[in-house]
Design an enzyme around this catalytic site. Structure first.
Site, PDB file in Angstrom:
ATOM      1  N   GLN A  36      11.039  -9.971-101.558  1.00  0.00           N
ATOM      2  CA  GLN A  36      10.013  -8.954-101.349  1.00  0.00           C
ATOM      3  C   GLN A  36      10.675  -7.629-100.971  1.00  0.00           C
ATOM      4  OE1 GLN A  36       9.268 -12.154 -99.895  1.00  0.00           O
ATOM      5  NE2 GLN A  36       7.774 -12.538-101.527  1.00  0.00           N
ATOM      6  N   ASN A  54       5.795  -8.010-103.806  1.00  0.00           N
ATOM      7  CA  ASN A  54       6.584  -9.133-104.321  1.00  0.00           C
ATOM      8  C   ASN A  54       7.591  -8.600-105.321  1.00  0.00           C
ATOM      9  OD1 ASN A  54       5.561 -11.502-103.013  1.00  0.00           O
ATOM     10  ND2 ASN A  54       3.689 -11.337-104.264  1.00  0.00           N
ATOM     11  N   CYS A  63       3.128 -11.329 -95.359  1.00  0.00           N
ATOM     12  CA  CYS A  63       4.469 -11.884 -95.570  1.00  0.00           C
ATOM     13  C   CYS A  63       4.983 -12.294 -94.194  1.00  0.00           C
ATOM     14  CB  CYS A  63       5.394 -10.841 -96.214  1.00  0.00           C
ATOM     15  SG  CYS A  63       7.066 -11.475 -96.477  1.00  0.00           S
ATOM     16  N   ASN A 149      -2.892 -14.414 -97.231  1.00  0.00           N
ATOM     17  CA  ASN A 149      -2.559 -14.567 -98.652  1.00  0.00           C
ATOM     18  C   ASN A 149      -2.866 -16.015 -99.038  1.00  0.00           C
ATOM     19  OD1 ASN A 149      -0.489 -15.765 -97.216  1.00  0.00           O
ATOM     20  ND2 ASN A 149       1.165 -14.816 -98.353  1.00  0.00           N
ATOM     21  N   HIS A 151      -2.749 -19.861-100.356  1.00  0.00           N
ATOM     22  CA  HIS A 151      -1.777 -20.950-100.429  1.00  0.00           C
ATOM     23  C   HIS A 151      -2.453 -22.228-100.892  1.00  0.00           C
ATOM     24  CE1 HIS A 151       1.798 -19.086 -98.584  1.00  0.00           C
ATOM     25  NE2 HIS A 151       0.902 -18.303 -98.007  1.00  0.00           N
ATOM     26  N   GLU A 200       6.592 -19.159-104.733  1.00  0.00           N
ATOM     27  CA  GLU A 200       5.819 -18.035-104.214  1.00  0.00           C
ATOM     28  C   GLU A 200       5.126 -17.244-105.331  1.00  0.00           C
ATOM     29  OE1 GLU A 200       7.078 -15.294-101.332  1.00  0.00           O
ATOM     30  OE2 GLU A 200       8.569 -16.645-100.455  1.00  0.00           O
ATOM     31  N   CYS A 209       9.420 -19.483 -96.934  1.00  0.00           N
ATOM     32  CA  CYS A 209       8.163 -18.718 -97.049  1.00  0.00           C
ATOM     33  C   CYS A 209       7.426 -18.902 -95.725  1.00  0.00           C
ATOM     34  CB  CYS A 209       7.328 -19.238 -98.222  1.00  0.00           C
ATOM     35  SG  CYS A 209       5.762 -18.364 -98.416  1.00  0.00           S
ATOM     36  N   GLY A 212       3.815 -19.622 -96.100  1.00  0.00           N
ATOM     37  CA  GLY A 212       3.748 -20.961 -96.701  1.00  0.00           C
ATOM     38  C   GLY A 212       3.952 -22.054 -95.669  1.00  0.00           C
TER      39      GLY A 212
HETATM   40  N1  LIG Z   1       4.588 -14.330-102.196  1.00  0.00           N
HETATM   41  C1  LIG Z   1       3.641 -14.083-101.097  1.00  0.00           C
HETATM   42  C2  LIG Z   1       4.107 -12.919-100.210  1.00  0.00           C
HETATM   43  C3  LIG Z   1       5.338 -13.250 -99.428  1.00  0.00           C
HETATM   44  C4  LIG Z   1       5.200 -14.512 -98.680  1.00  0.00           C
HETATM   45  C5  LIG Z   1       6.470 -15.048 -98.045  1.00  0.00           C
HETATM   46  N2  LIG Z   1       7.677 -14.354 -98.331  1.00  0.00           N
HETATM   47  C6  LIG Z   1       6.279 -15.162 -96.552  1.00  0.00           C
HETATM   48  O1  LIG Z   1       7.259 -15.158 -95.806  1.00  0.00           O
HETATM   49  O2  LIG Z   1       5.102 -15.288 -96.129  1.00  0.00           O
HETATM   50  C7  LIG Z   1       2.295 -13.684-101.709  1.00  0.00           C
HETATM   51  O3  LIG Z   1       2.249 -13.279-102.859  1.00  0.00           O
HETATM   52  O4  LIG Z   1       1.290 -13.806-101.000  1.00  0.00           O
END
Ligand SMILES: N[C@H](CCC[C@H](N)C(=O)O)C(=O)O
Length: 264
Positions: A36, A54, A63, A149, A151, A200, A209, A212
């Protein structure tokens, strides 16, 4: 900067505007091998505003590991014990933890189907997604949750038994997810440990993540598979995730390291 294996290119845009095109974001992410790209911006009431893209160039609202990296920078810069970070999704708080670790309060998980968001009303504990042969799907019925975001979390017997680069995109842009989704492959080792790999949204298979890890813990605890405080073991490192009952907030604690700093 690196947060448990996630790599970030962080730009300080508090005094020099930073308004890159999607192509420029993609080029920066490629050149710096970043998952990112993050910009620090002034905020009227919080210590900083964190803008996130991203590596595919798309701007996103959350993030987790990026928030821990930004919290580390602002904690060091201000000498404060707690810092506030505003994102498009939420206001986060960052704290110094023991042994140089950093904790971020990621707020409450969002569990309404409209919050994820899903394209239609469905039970978020297991949604109607099947990948592979319909009569014997490779993956089915992920649990879903939003940490700001989207998941989708598949609970599997062995995270290494799946061709994640092949399967991930099929879920990432499945029609049930109008804004796409991050895709977790979670193997519950015991009630206090989960092994996790994440495809991701907009970044592909990363070493870690943060959101995540929070999503996997919330889905596991909600299903009664684990306690509410669990160590998440990712390819790039470990995160301690604690979904506290008293405030329903998810707290994420883990390492941060600065790989290089360039003043441009
Ligand atoms: N790819 C994720 C954003 C970054 C998430 C990840 N790098 C983290 O640490 O939360 C999305 O599109 O929502």
């Amino acid at each position: 900067m690196n947060g448990a294996g996630n790599a970030f290119a962080i730009f300080d845009a508090r005094s020099t505007p930073f308004a890159p095109t999607q192509d420029q974001i993609r080029q920066i992410a490629t050149d710096l091998k970043a998952d990112q790209v993050i910009a620090l911006e002034r905020d009227a009431t919080k210590d900083v505003f964190m803008r996130i893209w991203n590596s595919d160039g798309g701007e996103v609202a959350a993030c987790g590991n990026g928030a821990r990296a930004v919290a580390h920078l602002i904690l060091e810069e201000t000498g404060k014990q707690m810092v506030t970070i505003q994102t498009e999704a939420d206001m986060l708080k960052g704290f110094k933890a023991i042994d140089g670790l950093v904790t971020v309060d990621m707020g409450s998980p969002l569990m309404g189907w409209e919050d994820i968001p899903l394209a239609e009303k469905m039970d978020v504990r297991g949604v109607d997604v099947k990948i592979g042969p319909m009569d014997n799907p490779t993956l089915a019925r992920p649990a879903v949750v939003s940490m700001g975001n989207p998941h989708a979390v598949f609970f599997v017997k062995d995270v290494n038994a799946y061709n994640i680069p092949q399967l991930g995109p099929l879920v990432e842009w499945h029609p049930l997810f109008p804004e796409g989704t991050n895709v977790g492959f979670a193997q519950v080792l015991d009630r206090e440990h989960i092994r996790l790999r994440v495809w991701e949204r907009g970044a592909g298979l990363t070493k870690a993540c943060g959101t995540g890890a929070c999503a996997a813990l919330v889905c596991a605890a909600r299903a009664g598979l684990t306690e509410r405080t669990v160590k998440l073991i990712l390819d790039g490192g470990e995160l301690l995730i604690d979904w506290r009952e008293n405030d329903d907030h998810v707290y994420m604690t883990g390492p941060v390291e600065i790989e290089f700093e360039t003043v441009i």
